[in-house]
Design an enzyme around this catalytic site. Structure first.
Site, mmCIF file in Angstrom:
data_model
loop_
_atom_site.group_PDB
_atom_site.id
_atom_site.type_symbol
_atom_site.label_atom_id
_atom_site.label_comp_id
_atom_site.label_asym_id
_atom_site.label_seq_id
_atom_site.Cartn_x
_atom_site.Cartn_y
_atom_site.Cartn_z
ATOM 1 N N ALA A 430 0.994 -1.264 0.084
ATOM 2 C CA ALA A 430 0.048 0.162 0.079
ATOM 3 C C ALA A 430 0.980 1.314 -0.041
ATOM 4 C CB ALA A 430 -1.041 0.200 1.220
ATOM 5 N N CYS A 431 0.426 2.084 -0.675
ATOM 6 C CA CYS A 431 1.251 3.635 -0.798
ATOM 7 C C CYS A 431 0.073 4.574 -1.198
ATOM 8 C CB CYS A 431 2.165 3.676 -1.958
ATOM 9 S SG CYS A 431 1.463 3.550 -3.580
ATOM 10 N N ASP A 432 0.659 5.806 -1.151
ATOM 11 C CA ASP A 432 -0.369 6.918 -1.260
ATOM 12 C C ASP A 432 -1.390 6.759 -2.526
ATOM 13 O OD1 ASP A 432 -1.094 8.988 0.348
ATOM 14 O OD2 ASP A 432 0.192 10.447 -1.021
ATOM 15 N N SER A 438 4.616 1.070 -4.848
ATOM 16 C CA SER A 438 3.731 -0.363 -4.348
ATOM 17 C C SER A 438 3.672 -1.250 -5.349
ATOM 18 C CB SER A 438 2.364 0.075 -3.692
ATOM 19 O OG SER A 438 1.504 0.610 -4.875
ATOM 20 N N ILE A 464 -3.660 3.167 0.062
ATOM 21 C CA ILE A 464 -4.053 3.072 1.500
ATOM 22 C C ILE A 464 -5.437 3.288 1.761
ATOM 23 C CG2 ILE A 464 -4.027 4.165 3.696
ATOM 24 C CD1 ILE A 464 -0.858 4.553 3.130
#
Length: 519
Positions: A430-432, A438, A464
């Protein structure tokens, strides 16, 4: 291994700003293809385009004035209340657009024909009105939830959404349109003042540190992108310098090149690959850990950023639309007509200045870093500890970079290594934005599972905000773990400092392999 068991932690202001920025990003990032399409129409068909075409040029104005704000509105409403929220948000936003046009027409009626005001494109209006309309619709639905007679649910749902959309469109037409027009006027005036007084480069003092700590989305998508689009639509040159304030890949490239030549250990070994990914792939997140290893390097990023902005100001460098991801390829694809030399120079000079300043810093601290490495001290932890020592007090932000767990999982008595207290079958990176870094990390771990012969584990990547309880194990960069844990508190969480090649991937593979063996 910094694997954490389910736990709620307080992320503080940093996490709140990140969450707000992610929400704004969720309204803008999926629309990048539409922005690219608008940029292509502009590049080819406006009067100063490559192939002017008066008929096709008529698409440009309605595209940016109506289509883009409505798309933003739908996405913003959808983030709050799914499709129902998206529809109501789009209806309400159209009221804001019409109200703004009405106000402009009223003012223009009092002005001479050669001094008319232009349209105000309601990007910020959509980003405010749509979530508000969707949230209020959600609250209203809760009032009669479970109280509607069987068979009348569809009737109530359809009419309630239509009526509330009507009400919010009127609210948008009158008070909100007036407020948004005033806000856009203030922000535009502020930007023009910064340009006229040659102070725009000072924005790098805010933007570059914000990028490293994942706090830039609120500024970039909440202010710079809407203002840049409005400026590009009204500019004779068909572009805006604001799109280059955050997207310039030069500073990140300069930092990674400095580590390539003057870094030590794992940082130096991985920097060349990271530079390729950052510069050509546009994944800026890969250079953040290098800056965080030695926070004073942020000064080098600021110097490079200011150099790039100054170059574009002096030579007229600008983009037609946002460049996303921030790859040199995406930047060059969006360069406004006659701005190629300026934009290329801004990237080259910003990279050069960052490289020079970062090299000086790395060379000055090289002996100390080598001594720490010889003692077996982890360079990242040593850098954080040294920064806290230099500051003279503990820092929540720096302490959070270690990714320390609030409650570690159980350890195997036989091996002393971390084990999970639940079966791992669904791993999520998960990333922004849920793409880029990701996706890269997910690919790396997927290959490691395959080489280890581990089957039955899915590895995916998400934003996320889109995490759900189905994730058994969530892997995030250290600065984002608090937010991820808040979304899926029942999942296990692993913090890494670099998605490209973290040693924790091998620990995850071993943990899952042991699970399968035990079973």
């Amino acid at each position: 291994m910094t694997t954490t068991s389910p736990a709620q932690t307080r992320g503080g202001a940093r996490v709140a700003v990140q969450r707000f920025g992610t929400f704004l990003s969720g309204m803008i990032m999926p629309l990048i293809p539409a922005l690219i399409a608008w940029g292509i129409f502009t590049a080819f068909f406006i009067e100063k385009g490559w192939t002017p075409n008066a008929q096709l040029a008529t698409i440009v104005g309605p595209f940016i004035h109506y289509l883009l704000p409505i798309l933003i509105a739908y996405l913003g409403g959808h983030l709050v209340y799914a499709v129902r929220g998206g529809v109501v948000g789009a209806i309400a936003t159209f009221g804001v657009i019409a109200g703004s046009d009405f106000l402009i027409a009223q003012v223009n009626a009092t002005l001479p024909a050669d001094n008319q005001l232009g349209e105000v494109n309601m990007f910020i209006g959509a980003m405010i009105m749509a979530p508000l309309a969707a949230w209020t619709m959600k609250m209203l639905d809760r009032l009669w939830e479970g109280k509607v007679r069987a068979g009348f649910e569809m009737l109530v749902n359809m009419f309630s959404a239509g009526i509330w959309g009507f009400v919010m469109a009127i609210v948008g037409f009158y008070p909100l349109a007036w407020l948004i027009n005033g806000l856009m006027n203030v922000l535009s005036t502020a930007v023009n003042w910064l340009v006229e007084t040659n102070l725009l480069p000072l924005t790098s003092i805010i933007i570059e540190p914000a990028k490293v700590f994942f706090l830039n989305n609120a500024l970039n998508h909440g202010v710079l992108t809407p203002l840049g689009l409005d400026q590009a639509a009204s500019s004779d040159a068909g572009g805006s310098i604001l799109f280059l304030l955050e997207a310039n890949p030069g500073p990140g490239l300069g930092l990674l090149l400095a580590f390539t030549f003057f870094g030590i250990g794992a940082a130096r070994a991985s920097a060349p690959g990271a530079a390729i990914i950052q510069f050509f792939g546009g994944i800026h997140e890969v250079y953040f850990p290098y800056a965080l290893m030695k926070p004073i390097l942020i000064v080098a990023l600021i110097a490079g950023g200011m150099t790039g902005v100054t170059t574009n100001m002096l030579l007229g460098g600008m983009l037609r639309a946002p460049a996303a991801p921030g790859s040199i390829l995406a930047v060059m694809a969006q360069v406004a007509n006659n701005s190629y030399v300026a934009v290329i120079l801004s990237v080259v000079l910003s990279a050069a200045v960052t490289f020079i300043v970062a090299s000086i810093i790395l060379r000055a601290s090289r002996k100390r870093d080598l001594a720490a490495a010889e003692l077996g001290t982890d360079s990242f932890s040593a850098a954080v500890s040294q920064t806290e020592a230099n500051k003279g007090k503990k820092s929540d932000a720096l302490s959070g970079l270690r990714g320390s767990a609030s409650a570690p999982v159980a350890e195997s008595a036989a091996t002393g290594t971390a084990v999970a207290d639940r079966e791992i079958s669904n791993v999520v990176f998960a990333c922004d934005a849920g793409m880029g870094s990701s996706a890269m990390g997910a690919s790396v771990l997927r290959n490691k599972f395959k080489k280890a012969g581990v089957e039955g584990v899915t590895v995916t990547n998400k934003a996320i905000a889109n995490l759900d309880p189905s994730a058994d194990l969530v892997i995030t960069q250290q600065q984002l773990t608090d937010r991820a844990r808040g979304v899926t508190p029942d999942s296990l969480h692993v913090s890494v400092d670099n998605f490209m090649n973290s040693p924790k991937y091998d620990e995850v593979v071993e943990m899952v392999r042991r699970q399968r063996g035990d079973a």
